[in-house]
Every structure is written in C-alpha cells, then in structure tokens.
Design a protein around this motif. Structure first.
Motif, short mmCIF file in Angstrom:
data_model
loop_
_atom_site.label_atom_id
_atom_site.label_comp_id
_atom_site.label_asym_id
_atom_site.label_seq_id
_atom_site.Cartn_x
_atom_site.Cartn_y
_atom_site.Cartn_z
N GLY A 1 -2.47 -45.84 9.52
CA GLY A 1 -3.76 -45.26 10.16
C GLY A 1 -3.29 -44.83 11.46
O GLY A 1 -3.87 -43.68 11.82
N TYR A 2 -2.91 -45.84 12.29
CA TYR A 2 -2.34 -45.31 13.62
C TYR A 2 -1.52 -44.10 13.57
O TYR A 2 -1.74 -42.99 14.40
N LEU A 3 -0.46 -43.81 12.67
CA LEU A 3 0.38 -42.87 12.73
C LEU A 3 -0.17 -41.45 12.39
O LEU A 3 -0.14 -40.42 12.84
N ALA A 4 -1.34 -41.79 11.45
CA ALA A 4 -1.99 -40.46 10.96
C ALA A 4 -2.98 -39.84 11.97
O ALA A 4 -3.15 -38.79 12.19
N ASP A 5 -3.54 -40.84 12.78
CA ASP A 5 -4.15 -40.31 13.89
C ASP A 5 -3.62 -39.71 14.99
O ASP A 5 -3.77 -38.83 15.52
N GLU A 6 -2.34 -40.30 15.08
CA GLU A 6 -1.44 -39.89 16.15
C GLU A 6 -0.96 -38.41 15.72
O GLU A 6 -0.80 -37.45 16.47
N ILE B 1 2.89 -36.78 17.16
CA ILE B 1 4.12 -36.67 16.05
C ILE B 1 3.84 -35.50 15.21
O ILE B 1 2.92 -34.87 15.17
N ALA B 2 4.97 -34.94 14.73
CA ALA B 2 5.31 -33.83 14.04
C ALA B 2 4.19 -33.65 13.03
O ALA B 2 3.82 -34.71 12.12
N ALA B 3 3.69 -32.65 12.81
CA ALA B 3 2.53 -32.26 11.82
C ALA B 3 3.20 -32.69 10.35
O ALA B 3 2.29 -32.91 9.14
N ASP B 4 4.43 -32.48 10.01
CA ASP B 4 5.12 -32.69 8.50
C ASP B 4 5.59 -34.12 8.38
O ASP B 4 6.53 -34.27 7.45
N ALA B 5 5.44 -35.06 9.58
CA ALA B 5 5.97 -36.32 9.40
C ALA B 5 5.51 -37.11 8.07
O ALA B 5 4.28 -36.74 7.73
N VAL C 1 10.82 -43.69 14.60
CA VAL C 1 9.89 -42.59 15.06
C VAL C 1 10.41 -41.56 15.84
O VAL C 1 9.89 -40.40 15.86
N ALA C 2 11.89 -41.37 16.24
CA ALA C 2 12.38 -40.57 17.23
C ALA C 2 12.33 -38.91 16.61
O ALA C 2 11.97 -38.27 17.34
N ASP C 3 12.65 -38.93 15.32
CA ASP C 3 12.50 -37.59 14.74
C ASP C 3 11.11 -36.94 14.75
O ASP C 3 10.80 -36.06 15.10
N ALA C 4 10.27 -37.84 14.22
CA ALA C 4 8.71 -37.21 13.99
C ALA C 4 8.16 -37.04 15.36
O ALA C 4 7.42 -36.21 15.72
N VAL C 5 8.44 -37.87 16.41
CA VAL C 5 7.98 -37.76 17.77
C VAL C 5 8.82 -36.46 18.53
O VAL C 5 8.01 -35.68 19.17
#
Length: 200
Positions: free
Chosen positions: A138-143, A149-153, A191-195
């Motif tokens: 849920g946290y990652l989706a909100d971010e 974080i990247a839209a395609d994460a 999370v490095a790539d997504a961020v």
C-alpha cells in the motif's frame, strides 16, 4: 500456585505472558502451563477465557496482527515525506520487531493454529507476514501515485523483495536485530531502480 489470583484484563495479561515465554523459550516452550506460570495465575484462568490453547494462540496472533496493521497506518501516513528508502527502513524495523518475528515461527510450528487463522480471516494462515505485505504494498502504491517512484514500478515484486528480504535479515535474532545500516542497504538496493527512474 494460588488459584484465586485475579487478573485485570486477563486476556491481555495472558497475551503478554505468552509473548515473554515465546521470546525467551521459542515456539517449543510455549505451553498453556508456561503461559499461566508466567502470568502468575492458575491454569484454569486461561481456559475460562478461551475454548482451548489453540483458540488462545489464534486470538493472540490476530491481536498482534492488528497491532502490525496499526503500525502500517503510520507507514501510510509517511507518504510524500522524508525519503522512500528511509520510510521503508523504519517500517521494516518496526514490522519485524521481536514479537512479530517470534510469532511467525509459532504459526509455522503449529498446524492447527494455521488452520484456525485461515478460517478466521483471508490470508490469516500467515497473519503477520500478510499484514506486513499489505502495509509495504500500500505504501509503495501511494508513493507511485505521488510520483516518488517510477510509474511502471512493479509493486508486487518490490513488496516481495522487501518483505522476504526483511524477514530473512531479521530472522536471526542472535546476537540481536540487524543494524539500521544493514536494513537501509537492503531497502536502498531493492528500490534504487524504481526511485531512480521517477520523473524529475
């Protein structure tokens, strides 16, 4: 052992006693006698409040899972503040605290407990891990919605890596929990790539 000992809020006192036994002696040492001895009450007190020992353990796990859920609300409240890696590092340290971490092998150890947890709630068979997974996802989706974080994460894969990696990192409690720096290294790597690919 005196039989007339009165417990204020007996359920919570028995839960706290069970936690103490579990942290000290592990799943093998967690018996109804050990719990009531730790609570300083007669064995019959437990059976006045619960149908049997597995019913007690089921309520204990569900109660502690609800605490993890409340901790998850704190994580969701951090969306858009601090850094993604910092928030996740703090969350993993809390979600995999000593009690939740001790409950996970208890669930694995007792087949009847897993069955009752599955009956009590969806995903209940691994209640603590399920709550941690829901919190992180849920946290990652909100971010992602906030653009941090990247839209395609791939939220599912990131969550699995964080929860699975976090559990492994914290699972060895001897000589103690991992240092914050070790948790931060895991989170940052995951999370490095997504961020890093988020819009400027």
């Amino acid at each position: 052992m005196p039989t007339g000992v009165h417990l204020r809020d007996a359920r919570q006192q028995l839960f706290e006693a069970a936690e103490s036994v579990l942290l000290r002696d592990g799943p093998n040492g967690l018996t109804s006698r050990a719990v009531t001895d730790e609570a300083g009450c007669a064995k019959g007190v437990l059976h006045r409040h619960f149908a049997d020992f597995d019913a007690f353990l089921t309520d204990l796990v569900l109660d502690r899972a609800a605490q993890v859920e409340r901790q998850a609300d704190v994580l969701r409240g951090s969306v858009g503040t601090g850094t993604v890696a910092g928030n996740l590092t703090s969350a993993l340290t809390t979600l995999f605290g000593p009690v939740p971490l001790a409950i996970i092998p208890l669930i694995t150890f007792r087949d009847e407990l897993r069955a009752r947890l599955r009956h009590a709630r969806p995903g209940g068979g691994i209640a603590i891990l399920a709550e941690a997974t829901t919190a992180i996802s849920g946290y990652l989706a909100d971010e992602r919605e906030r653009g941090r974080i990247a839209a395609d994460a791939d939220i599912d894969s990131l969550t699995l890596s964080l929860v699975g990696g976090g559990h492994l990192l914290f699972a060895d409690r001897d000589p103690g929990p991992p240092a914050t720096a070790a948790v931060s290294r895991l989170v940052t790597a995951v999370v490095a790539d997504a961020v890093g690919r988020r819009p400027a």
